[in-house]
Write a protein that holds these residues in place. Structure first.
Motif, PDB file in Angstrom:
ATOM      1  N   LEU A 187       0.866  -1.175   0.000  1.00 52.00           N
ATOM      2  CA  LEU A 187       0.000   0.000   0.000  1.00 52.00           C
ATOM      3  C   LEU A 187       0.910   1.236   0.000  1.00 52.00           C
ATOM      4  O   LEU A 187       1.730   1.404   0.907  1.00 52.00           O
ATOM      5  CB  LEU A 187      -0.867  -0.019   1.262  1.00 52.00           C
ATOM      6  N   GLY A 188       0.788   2.057  -1.046  1.00 52.09           N
ATOM      7  CA  GLY A 188       1.728   3.160  -1.237  1.00 52.09           C
ATOM      8  C   GLY A 188       1.704   4.185  -0.116  1.00 52.09           C
ATOM      9  O   GLY A 188       0.641   4.553   0.369  1.00 52.09           O
ATOM     10  N   ASP A 189       2.896   4.632   0.283  1.00 49.75           N
ATOM     11  CA  ASP A 189       2.988   5.646   1.333  1.00 49.75           C
ATOM     12  C   ASP A 189       2.350   6.968   0.914  1.00 49.75           C
ATOM     13  O   ASP A 189       2.002   7.792   1.743  1.00 49.75           O
ATOM     14  CB  ASP A 189       4.461   5.897   1.694  1.00 49.75           C
ATOM     15  N   ASP A 190       2.237   7.163  -0.410  1.00 46.70           N
ATOM     16  CA  ASP A 190       1.676   8.433  -0.901  1.00 46.70           C
ATOM     17  C   ASP A 190       0.156   8.485  -0.772  1.00 46.70           C
ATOM     18  O   ASP A 190      -0.442   9.552  -0.926  1.00 46.70           O
ATOM     19  CB  ASP A 190       2.073   8.629  -2.374  1.00 46.70           C
ATOM     20  N   LEU A 191      -0.469   7.340  -0.485  1.00 47.19           N
ATOM     21  CA  LEU A 191      -1.934   7.335  -0.389  1.00 47.19           C
ATOM     22  C   LEU A 191      -2.383   7.763   1.009  1.00 47.19           C
ATOM     23  O   LEU A 191      -1.764   7.395   2.003  1.00 47.19           O
ATOM     24  CB  LEU A 191      -2.476   5.932  -0.683  1.00 47.19           C
ATOM     25  N   SER A 192      -3.452   8.531   1.058  1.00 46.80           N
ATOM     26  CA  SER A 192      -4.058   8.878   2.348  1.00 46.80           C
ATOM     27  C   SER A 192      -4.930   7.728   2.790  1.00 46.80           C
ATOM     28  O   SER A 192      -5.719   7.214   2.014  1.00 46.80           O
ATOM     29  CB  SER A 192      -4.969  10.098   2.197  1.00 46.80           C
ATOM     30  N   THR A 193      -4.784   7.344   4.043  1.00 42.09           N
ATOM     31  CA  THR A 193      -5.622   6.248   4.528  1.00 42.09           C
ATOM     32  C   THR A 193      -6.572   6.743   5.624  1.00 42.09           C
ATOM     33  O   THR A 193      -6.312   7.752   6.283  1.00 42.09           O
ATOM     34  CB  THR A 193      -4.790   5.087   5.114  1.00 42.09           C
ATOM     35  N   LEU A 194      -7.629   5.991   5.811  1.00 40.65           N
ATOM     36  CA  LEU A 194      -8.599   6.297   6.859  1.00 40.65           C
ATOM     37  C   LEU A 194      -7.903   6.417   8.219  1.00 40.65           C
ATOM     38  O   LEU A 194      -8.201   7.337   8.993  1.00 40.65           O
ATOM     39  CB  LEU A 194      -9.660   5.182   6.901  1.00 40.65           C
ATOM     40  N   ALA A 195      -6.975   5.506   8.498  1.00 43.64           N
ATOM     41  CA  ALA A 195      -6.296   5.537   9.802  1.00 43.64           C
ATOM     42  C   ALA A 195      -5.481   6.815   9.957  1.00 43.64           C
ATOM     43  O   ALA A 195      -5.481   7.450  11.023  1.00 43.64           O
ATOM     44  CB  ALA A 195      -5.401   4.311   9.948  1.00 43.64           C
ATOM     45  N   GLU A 196      -4.782   7.212   8.887  1.00 42.53           N
ATOM     46  CA  GLU A 196      -3.993   8.454   8.962  1.00 42.53           C
ATOM     47  C   GLU A 196      -4.890   9.653   9.233  1.00 42.53           C
ATOM     48  O   GLU A 196      -4.577  10.521  10.054  1.00 42.53           O
ATOM     49  CB  GLU A 196      -3.239   8.668   7.642  1.00 42.53           C
ATOM     50  N   LEU A 197      -6.025   9.703   8.532  1.00 43.95           N
ATOM     51  CA  LEU A 197      -6.916  10.863   8.673  1.00 43.95           C
ATOM     52  C   LEU A 197      -7.544  10.913  10.060  1.00 43.95           C
ATOM     53  O   LEU A 197      -7.666  11.982  10.654  1.00 43.95           O
ATOM     54  CB  LEU A 197      -7.995  10.814   7.586  1.00 43.95           C
ATOM     55  N   LEU A 198      -7.932   9.748  10.580  1.00 41.05           N
ATOM     56  CA  LEU A 198      -8.529   9.737  11.920  1.00 41.05           C
ATOM     57  C   LEU A 198      -7.471  10.068  12.971  1.00 41.05           C
ATOM     58  O   LEU A 198      -7.753  10.762  13.949  1.00 41.05           O
ATOM     59  CB  LEU A 198      -9.186   8.376  12.195  1.00 41.05           C
ATOM     60  N   GLY A 199      -6.234   9.589  12.744  1.00 37.15           N
ATOM     61  CA  GLY A 199      -5.144   9.929  13.654  1.00 37.15           C
ATOM     62  C   GLY A 199      -4.887  11.435  13.656  1.00 37.15           C
ATOM     63  O   GLY A 199      -4.734  12.063  14.712  1.00 37.15           O
ATOM     64  N   GLN A 200      -4.871  12.017  12.448  1.00 37.75           N
ATOM     65  CA  GLN A 200      -4.646  13.464  12.346  1.00 37.75           C
ATOM     66  C   GLN A 200      -5.768  14.254  13.011  1.00 37.75           C
ATOM     67  O   GLN A 200      -5.574  15.358  13.484  1.00 37.75           O
ATOM     68  CB  GLN A 200      -4.534  13.874  10.873  1.00 37.75           C
TER      69      GLN A 200
END
Ligand SMILES: [Zn+2]
Length: 456
Positions: free
Chosen positions: A106-119
């Motif tokens: 899974l590419g590091d450049d993609l935004s993920t649900l987990a990243e967005l909820l963490g932010q």
């Protein structure tokens, strides 16, 4: 790395899959998000979806209190691309997590649900039993804590839903009053159907393999097709063993929900329960999953408990896994990134629906490249490498037994045009006017007007 017969620049969007981007729709009072993925759970083996086998009392109880989407679809028929679609809101041909190789991450450049909820300030943790969804394949992105299966080798592979549920419960407890996102991925219904015990006891013969639910031993390794046909009793036995797994995992889901109640978190937690794909029992000549895109492999349960919202069933409107992240973000009052292709399916104005959202599924397992498009009653299945198509009328033929490709050549051609369009890389665009004229014509013939399918 194996090359696939297409090329799509990352970050491109397909207008037909565009949802209500950038929607910020404050829903109930959800602060926490619990995402439970039960691996390999066919929608039609869940009581809330009409199964009579009494497999899922706890999931059914959740369904009685929550929203039940009767036409929910995974974007692929096996785990890795399917979970990537849940987390990125992109179809498989866009996130490109399609291959079994660990190198296909899974590419590091993609935004993920987990990243967005963490932010957004939620604490984030994942408790995952499937060895495709691991740190090595990039699925830990955005997770403060990520607990995957212990090892790639089956010998050391610990997949015990009771242990995994307990770990998840301990984490939720540990968070106290801080808001959290918890992703729990339980593997039990996946073969072998042995209630989570992966001890490698060799089955002596065919009938013992059936009795032990060791589906893989029944297959020819070069084709993955059954080495010989199963008689009805053998098939019944396999299905019964699968159902036992479903009952076992249902109890673990119940324990997690009980813990949520005990912590007093049910009232402020959005609970989303789904599966990553279904399972085949020879409906189309195969066992297991990943090869085909028939309904038994891509139709999944989707049950959502939204704080402050009463029970409701949605029999018509398709919801896709790409819609999950926009729905979760929207319910928390968070913005949905423009790159996300799904819709905020939990927004009140979305839920009545038209039943006409296009559903695209894709699989590239074992060197295949198959795609499907469901649009209203019609379903197109494409084998892209062989350049062959099948067409089914799901209203009249839900089991996909009668290929209508020759009888309905115009519908077939129109759906092929649309599916071809959905593969093409495109600049970000939400205007129906920018579609190719032949695609617009095909859409009109299929009963669409721009406003029905495209965002405004
Ligand atoms: Zn799976």
């Amino acid at each position: 790395m194996q090359r696939l017969p297409f090329s799509i620049a990352s970050g491109t969007l397909v207008p037909l899959l565009l949802g209500a981007c950038g929607v910020s729709d404050a829903g109930g009072e959800a602060r926490n998000v619990l995402l439970i993925v039960v691996d390999t759970l066919r929608a039609d083996h869940v009581g809330a979806y009409g199964y009579a086998g009494e497999t899922t009392p706890r999931i059914d109880a959740l369904a009685r209190e929550g929203l039940v989407f009767e036409r929910a679809y995974a974007q692929s028929s096996w785990t890795k691309p399917s979970i990537a679609s849940i987390f990125t809101s992109l179809p498989a041909s866009q996130h490109r997590v399609l291959e079994e190789s660990v190198a296909n991450r899974l590419g590091d450049d993609l935004s993920t649900l987990a990243e967005l909820l963490g932010q957004a300030g939620l604490r984030t943790a994942a408790f995952v039993e499937n060895p495709h969804v691991v740190s090595a394949t990039g699925f830990d992105q955005g997770f403060e804590r990520f607990e995957g299966p212990l090892d790639w080798s089956h010998d050391d592979w610990v997949a015990d839903c009771d242990v995994t549920a307990q770990r998840a419960i301990a984490w939720m407890d540990e968070c106290g009053s801080e808001p959290w996102f918890t992703y729990v991925h339980l593997l039990d219904p996946h073969d072998p159907y042995d209630q989570g015990d992966f001890a490698q006891v060799e089955a002596a013969d065919w009938s013992e393999s059936v009795a032990q639910g060791k589906v893989i031993d029944l297959l020819d390794p070069s084709t993955d097709l059954p080495r010989r046909s199963l008689d009805p009793e053998e098939l019944r036995q396999l299905v019964a063993l699968y159902d036992d797994e479903v009952r076992h995992v249902d109890a673990a889901v119940g324990r997690i929900l009980d813990a949520l109640d005990r912590m007093g978190r049910r009232e402020d937690t959005l609970v989303v329960l789904t599966s990553d794909h279904g399972e085949e029992f020879l409906e189309h000549g195969r066992l297991r999953h990943g090869y085909h895109l028939y309904e038994e492999t891509v139709r999944v349960p989707l049950i959502v408990s939204v704080p402050g919202r009463g029970p409701e069933r949605f029999p018509e409107r398709p919801v896709r896994h790409v819609d999950l992240a926009p729905g979760i973000l929207g319910s928390l009052g968070l913005d949905v990134p423009e790159a996300f292709t799904g819709k905020h399916f939990l927004a009140h104005h979305e839920t009545p629906g038209t039943g006409l959202e296009p559903v695209v599924c894709e699989t590239a397992m074992r060197g295949l490249w198959r795609r499907s498009l469901r649009l209203g009653r019609w379903k197109l299945l494409r084998d892209e490498l062989r350049d062959t198509s099948e067409l089914y009328d799901l209203e009249k033929d839900p089991a996909e037994e009668r290929d209508l490709g020759e009888l309905e050549p115009e519908v077939l051609r129109d759906l092929e045009t649309l599916l071809g369009e959905l593969r093409r890389p495109r600049a970000l665009s939400s205007s129906p006017g920018e579609l190719e004229p032949e695609v617009l014509e095909a859409l009109e013939r299929l009963g669409y007007s721009g406003g029905k399918v495209f965002p405004h």
